[in-house]
Motif scaffolding. Structure first.
Motif, PDB file in Angstrom:
ATOM      1  N   GLU A 257       0.823  -1.215   0.000  1.00  0.00           N
ATOM      2  CA  GLU A 257       0.000   0.000   0.000  1.00  0.00           C
ATOM      3  C   GLU A 257       0.852   1.257   0.000  1.00  0.00           C
ATOM      4  OE1 GLU A 257      -2.370  -0.508   3.446  1.00  0.00           O
ATOM      5  OE2 GLU A 257      -3.850  -1.818   2.476  1.00  0.00           O
ATOM      6  N   LEU A 258       2.018   1.163   0.628  1.00  0.00           N
ATOM      7  CA  LEU A 258       2.887   2.334   0.714  1.00  0.00           C
ATOM      8  C   LEU A 258       3.633   2.588  -0.591  1.00  0.00           C
ATOM      9  CD1 LEU A 258       4.216   4.555   2.462  1.00  0.00           C
ATOM     10  CD2 LEU A 258       5.923   2.855   3.155  1.00  0.00           C
ATOM     11  N   VAL A 259       3.974   1.532  -1.325  1.00  0.00           N
ATOM     12  CA  VAL A 259       4.846   1.687  -2.490  1.00  0.00           C
ATOM     13  C   VAL A 259       4.129   2.316  -3.678  1.00  0.00           C
ATOM     14  CG1 VAL A 259       4.467  -0.570  -3.555  1.00  0.00           C
ATOM     15  CG2 VAL A 259       6.688   0.535  -3.767  1.00  0.00           C
ATOM     16  N   VAL A 260       2.809   2.097  -3.802  1.00  0.00           N
ATOM     17  CA  VAL A 260       2.058   2.676  -4.924  1.00  0.00           C
ATOM     18  C   VAL A 260       0.747   3.262  -4.412  1.00  0.00           C
ATOM     19  CG1 VAL A 260       3.025   1.193  -6.723  1.00  0.00           C
ATOM     20  CG2 VAL A 260       1.032   0.422  -5.439  1.00  0.00           C
ATOM     21  N   PRO A 261       0.279   4.326  -5.028  1.00  0.00           N
ATOM     22  CA  PRO A 261      -1.032   4.863  -4.645  1.00  0.00           C
ATOM     23  C   PRO A 261      -2.139   4.042  -5.284  1.00  0.00           C
ATOM     24  CG  PRO A 261      -0.090   6.180  -6.412  1.00  0.00           C
ATOM     25  CD  PRO A 261       0.953   5.149  -6.050  1.00  0.00           C
ATOM     26  N   ALA A 262      -3.339   4.161  -4.752  1.00  0.00           N
ATOM     27  CA  ALA A 262      -4.499   3.486  -5.323  1.00  0.00           C
ATOM     28  C   ALA A 262      -5.058   4.346  -6.460  1.00  0.00           C
ATOM     29  CB  ALA A 262      -5.566   3.254  -4.263  1.00  0.00           C
ATOM     30  N   LEU A 263      -5.255   3.735  -7.636  1.00  0.00           N
ATOM     31  CA  LEU A 263      -5.762   4.491  -8.779  1.00  0.00           C
ATOM     32  C   LEU A 263      -7.134   5.095  -8.487  1.00  0.00           C
ATOM     33  CD1 LEU A 263      -4.734   2.342 -11.872  1.00  0.00           C
ATOM     34  CD2 LEU A 263      -3.694   4.429 -10.995  1.00  0.00           C
ATOM     35  N   ALA A 264      -7.961   4.378  -7.733  1.00  0.00           N
ATOM     36  CA  ALA A 264      -9.284   4.920  -7.394  1.00  0.00           C
ATOM     37  C   ALA A 264      -9.134   6.198  -6.560  1.00  0.00           C
ATOM     38  CB  ALA A 264     -10.090   3.874  -6.628  1.00  0.00           C
ATOM     39  N   GLU A 265      -8.191   6.173  -5.630  1.00  0.00           N
ATOM     40  CA  GLU A 265      -7.965   7.369  -4.815  1.00  0.00           C
ATOM     41  C   GLU A 265      -7.411   8.505  -5.665  1.00  0.00           C
ATOM     42  OE1 GLU A 265      -5.456   6.208  -1.643  1.00  0.00           O
ATOM     43  OE2 GLU A 265      -6.888   4.811  -0.740  1.00  0.00           O
ATOM     44  N   LEU A 266      -6.488   8.168  -6.590  1.00  0.00           N
ATOM     45  CA  LEU A 266      -5.934   9.196  -7.477  1.00  0.00           C
ATOM     46  C   LEU A 266      -7.026   9.834  -8.329  1.00  0.00           C
ATOM     47  CD1 LEU A 266      -2.624   7.530  -8.719  1.00  0.00           C
ATOM     48  CD2 LEU A 266      -2.882   9.336  -7.024  1.00  0.00           C
ATOM     49  N   TYR A 267      -7.951   8.987  -8.844  1.00  0.00           N
ATOM     50  CA  TYR A 267      -9.030   9.518  -9.668  1.00  0.00           C
ATOM     51  C   TYR A 267      -9.937  10.430  -8.842  1.00  0.00           C
ATOM     52  CZ  TYR A 267     -13.090   9.688 -12.737  1.00  0.00           C
ATOM     53  OH  TYR A 267     -14.120  10.119 -13.519  1.00  0.00           O
ATOM     54  N   ALA A 268     -10.236  10.008  -7.614  1.00  0.00           N
ATOM     55  CA  ALA A 268     -11.083  10.833  -6.748  1.00  0.00           C
ATOM     56  C   ALA A 268     -10.397  12.159  -6.435  1.00  0.00           C
ATOM     57  CB  ALA A 268     -11.392  10.070  -5.456  1.00  0.00           C
TER      58      ALA A 268
END
Length: 405
Positions: free
Chosen positions: A264-275
């Motif tokens: 979870e720390l190494v990459v962001p969540a695409l859903a969170e990035l889109y939001a």
């Protein structure tokens, strides 16, 4: 009844001395390691006296640490603790006893591991391996990451699942390693070196699931710690323990306590990035709307102000003022030009009056001597002297034939 005493009979002192020589001159007993539990301990003026016994109480031995040696001990013997001591056997003839003269005391079992851990931690800390200044920031959107863990461990499955959910399409390089047992440190070092040689990953995850202190011992191994410290790319540790941090955790650029948390720390969540992106768009729209509304209100206010000032009348008045000032300027300039013209004419007339050529035009002449000096008196001249006469038109030369004073 009488008894015959054999000639080989020993005195108590002789027997004790014989035993002393046997014990104190034995190579094995001159420097011996002994482990046991402290059953009693008493501090005296000369040193610390204590008894060491086997845990089952089947055997015991008296020990002493002289005051000169107390400050050099890694651990002070305390009743009820398991310890390892280093010393030599000494025999005391007066009491018919023997005891261990102790040089060093170490904690036994888990205590010994803790001591070794602390000593290594202190040494690595002095080298600066744990300094915050050494830690590198993690890439925000890595495209290629490497994972070092066991291929059969649940940690690898957790990491894969988390990365797929959060960042589909991410390129993951797997470098398998043994993460438990005596072979683990060397295996982890090789796995990290494999990632370095590949030279594609932008960040590395070193991970394993939970386990006992013994199972996680490889993450306190100096070889693994130095491999993490020397790794050219940022390292995240996700080791399943919630208590003390391992030395690898302290050295890594970032550390969390589970493999899932590392993913979870190494990459962001695409859903969170889109939001977040949608939220920024909404904020930008609101900001632009407010700015345009503010600018429109400001423009309307300026229009109202211009209307109240009746700018057309002000412009007409300024035009009249400029026309009047222009006429004044023309009048002043014309007057000064006339004055200047008259002054110039006056100066011209004066120059004409003073012009020698004008005098010659009226019939006069200028008489000059040979040296160019103008003759002003007949007394300056002599008979036979040549003179030059400047007329209005041309010059003539004459010679003096007569001088009349």
């Amino acid at each position: 009844m009488s008894y015959l005493i054999p000639d080989t009979a020993l005195s108590i002192a002789g027997l004790t001395d014989y035993i002393r020589l046997l014990l104190e001159q034995d190579e094995q007993l001159r420097q011996v390691w002994v482990t046991g539990e402290v059953s009693s301990a008493n501090q005296h003026r000369s040193g610390l006296f204590f008894t060491l016994q086997d845990p089952d109480g089947s055997a015991a031995i008296k020990c002493v640490v002289w005051n000169s040696q107390l400050t050099k001990l890694a651990q002070i013997p305390i009743r009820g603790e398991q310890i390892i001591i280093l010393g030599n056997i000494r025999v005391y003839p007066q009491r018919g006893e023997y005891q261990l003269t102790v040089w060093q005391v170490l904690p036994a079992g888990v205590g010994l591991q803790a001591l070794r851990y602390q000593q290594l931690k202190n040494r690595l800390q002095e080298e600066g391996l744990f300094d915050v200044e050494r830690k590198r920031s993690l890439p925000i959107h890595p495209q290629i990451i490497a994972v070092v863990t066991s291929p059969t461990a649940a940690a690898w499955g957790d990491i894969q699942k988390t990365l797929k959910q959060r960042y589909p399409g991410l390129h993951v390089l797997f470098s398998p390693a043994t993460v438990q047992g005596e072979q683990a440190p060397a295996s982890i070092v090789k796995a990290i070196a494999r990632v370095e040689r590949d030279n594609r990953a932008q960040v590395l995850i070193l991970s394993r699931g939970g386990g006992s202190v013994e199972e996680l011992a490889c993450f306190n191994d100096e070889r693994v710690v130095r491999a993490v410290a020397d790794c050219p790319i940022p390292v995240i540790t996700g080791i399943g323990h919630q208590r003390d941090e391992s030395l690898v955790d302290l050295t890594a650029d970032a550390c969390v306590h589970t493999p899932t948390a590392a993913a979870e720390l190494v990459v962001p969540a695409l859903a969170e990035l889109y939001a977040e992106h949608q939220e920024r768009i909404a904020v930008l729209h609101d900001t632009m709307r407010i700015e345009m509304q503010t600018a429109g209100n400001k423009l309307q206010g300026m229009r109202d102000r211009l209307h109240r000032l009746r700018l057309d009348r002000q412009v007409q008045q300024e035009v009249l003022n400029l026309s009047w000032k222009r006429q004044q300027l023309i009048q002043v300039t014309t007057g000064r030009l006339q004055q200047a013209t008259q002054h110039v004419e006056l100066l011209r007339q004066k120059l004409t009056t003073l012009d020698p050529q004008a005098v010659l035009q009226r019939g006069y002449a200028v008489v000059k001597q040979e040296n160019g000096a103008i003759a002003r008196s007949a007394t300056e001249l002599e008979l036979g002297q040549e003179l030059s006469i400047q007329l209005a038109q041309g010059k003539v030369k004459v010679k003096i034939t007569e001088v009349n004073g």
